[in-house]
Every structure is written in structure tokens, then in C-alpha cells.
Design a protein around this motif. Structure first.
Motif, short mmCIF file in Angstrom:
data_model
loop_
_atom_site.label_atom_id
_atom_site.label_comp_id
_atom_site.label_asym_id
_atom_site.label_seq_id
_atom_site.Cartn_x
_atom_site.Cartn_y
_atom_site.Cartn_z
N GLY A 23 -23.73 -11.06 -21.24
CA GLY A 23 -23.35 -11.18 -19.83
C GLY A 23 -23.20 -9.83 -19.16
N ILE A 24 -22.58 -8.88 -19.85
CA ILE A 24 -22.42 -7.53 -19.30
C ILE A 24 -23.78 -6.87 -19.11
CG2 ILE A 24 -21.56 -5.21 -19.84
CD1 ILE A 24 -19.13 -6.59 -21.12
N ASP A 27 -25.38 -8.32 -16.03
CA ASP A 27 -24.84 -7.77 -14.78
C ASP A 27 -25.35 -6.37 -14.53
OD1 ASP A 27 -23.47 -9.93 -13.83
OD2 ASP A 27 -21.53 -9.33 -14.66
N ARG A 30 -28.88 -6.67 -13.37
CA ARG A 30 -28.93 -7.21 -12.02
C ARG A 30 -28.59 -6.13 -10.99
NH1 ARG A 30 -25.11 -12.12 -10.21
NH2 ARG A 30 -23.64 -10.68 -11.17
N ALA A 31 -27.64 -5.26 -11.32
CA ALA A 31 -27.26 -4.18 -10.40
C ALA A 31 -28.35 -3.12 -10.31
CB ALA A 31 -25.95 -3.55 -10.84
N TYR A 84 -18.22 -15.99 -19.16
CA TYR A 84 -18.29 -14.66 -18.56
C TYR A 84 -18.83 -14.75 -17.13
CZ TYR A 84 -19.77 -9.98 -17.46
OH TYR A 84 -19.95 -8.78 -16.82
N LEU A 85 -19.93 -15.47 -16.95
CA LEU A 85 -20.53 -15.57 -15.63
C LEU A 85 -19.61 -16.30 -14.65
CD1 LEU A 85 -24.25 -16.31 -16.49
CD2 LEU A 85 -23.28 -14.17 -15.67
N SER A 89 -17.82 -12.15 -14.21
CA SER A 89 -19.02 -11.50 -13.67
C SER A 89 -18.84 -11.03 -12.24
CB SER A 89 -20.20 -12.46 -13.77
OG SER A 89 -21.35 -11.87 -13.20
N ARG A 90 -18.22 -11.81 -11.43
CA ARG A 90 -18.06 -11.47 -10.01
C ARG A 90 -17.30 -10.15 -9.86
NH1 ARG A 90 -14.28 -15.44 -8.18
NH2 ARG A 90 -15.69 -16.69 -9.42
N TYR A 93 -19.38 -7.15 -11.51
CA TYR A 93 -20.56 -6.81 -10.72
C TYR A 93 -20.16 -6.03 -9.47
CZ TYR A 93 -24.97 -7.36 -8.22
OH TYR A 93 -26.13 -7.13 -7.55
N GLU A 96 -19.08 -2.61 -10.51
CA GLU A 96 -20.27 -1.88 -10.95
C GLU A 96 -21.07 -1.36 -9.77
OE1 GLU A 96 -23.35 -4.25 -12.90
OE2 GLU A 96 -23.08 -2.90 -14.59
N LYS A 97 -21.21 -2.16 -8.72
CA LYS A 97 -21.92 -1.71 -7.53
C LYS A 97 -21.20 -0.56 -6.85
CE LYS A 97 -23.94 -4.57 -4.77
NZ LYS A 97 -24.23 -5.69 -3.86
#
Length: 130
Positions: A23-24, A27, A30-31, A84-85, A89-90, A93, A96-97
């Protein structure tokens, strides 16, 4: 021969950790990937990501539980990914952004500060031709 109870417990824990690692990684991918408009490029990136994620998870399981790949391991990996998602995740993420934007800003400032003296030198060198 059935596995010992402690070995089975470790198998479940490491399977859940492998799901969280997946999951990590998803993410992070995805970023980094963002939104690409070229469809074939997105497909190739997705395939390469899942190959890399599978290698990382398999290596992790190889070192932690001797790569016992039973159906229960897959079930617990999927359960951990879904948890996790759904739960983490929210938040991961979004933070992370923020970190990626901060690092990009620092790199942009450093590059501008490094390139500015080079531009001045280039203008002085090209200006001497007059």
C-alpha cells in the motif's frame, strides 16, 4: 507436517506487513506518476510498478517467513492492502504530496541560485565581443 503456532502467527503478521508495504509503495507510485495523458505510457508504468512491488514483497516474505506462499498469505496481504487504503492512505498520500512539493521547491530554488551566477558569467563572456 503442520507449522508451529508461533510460525503461523509470524506468517500472519508478516503477511499483513507485506500488504502495508504494498500500500505504501502504491501511494508513492501514485504521487510520483501523477496523471499521464499518454495511455500506453501509463500501462507500461503500471506493469513495471506491479513487477517491482511483487519483487519487493516476495523478497520481504522470503527473508521473514521463508516464502511460504499459501492462500492465507495472499488473503492477509489483500486484507492489509484494503485496510491500508481505507484507513491510512488518505493521510499518507496528502502528507507525501506536501513533502514532494517542499522538496521540489527546494530543488527549484537551489537550481535558480546555481544557474544565476552562470548566466551572469555567460552574459559577460558574450558581451565582450562588442
Amino acid at each position: 507436517m503442520p507449522l508451529q503456532l508461533s510460525m503461523q502467527f509470524n506468517l500472519v503478521i508478516y503477511s499483513l506487513i507485506a500488504g502495508i508495504i504494498t500500500g505504501i509503495l502504491f501511494d508513492m507510485y501514485r504521487a510520483i506518476r501523477g496523471f499521464s495523458s499518454i495511455k500506453i505510457l501509463t500501462i507500461i508504468e503500471d506493469i513495471l510498478f506491479w513487477i517491482l512491488a511483487a519483487l519487493i514483497v516476495f523478497t520481504f516474505l522470503l527473508y521473514t517467513n521463508y516464502a511460504f506462499l499459501t492462500p492465507y498469505v495472499y488473503i492477509f496481504i489483500v486484507v492489509a492492502i484494503l485496510l491500508y487504503l481505507k484507513l491510512i492512505s488518505r493521510h499518507f498520500y496528502s502528507s507525501e504530496k506536501i513533502i514532494i512539493k517542499f522538496i521540489a521547491k527546494i530543488i527549484r530554488i537551489l537550481l535558480k541560485n546555481i544557474c544565476y551566477p552562470l548566466k551572469i558569467i555567460a552574459y559577460k563572456v558574450t558581451d565582450k565581443k562588442k
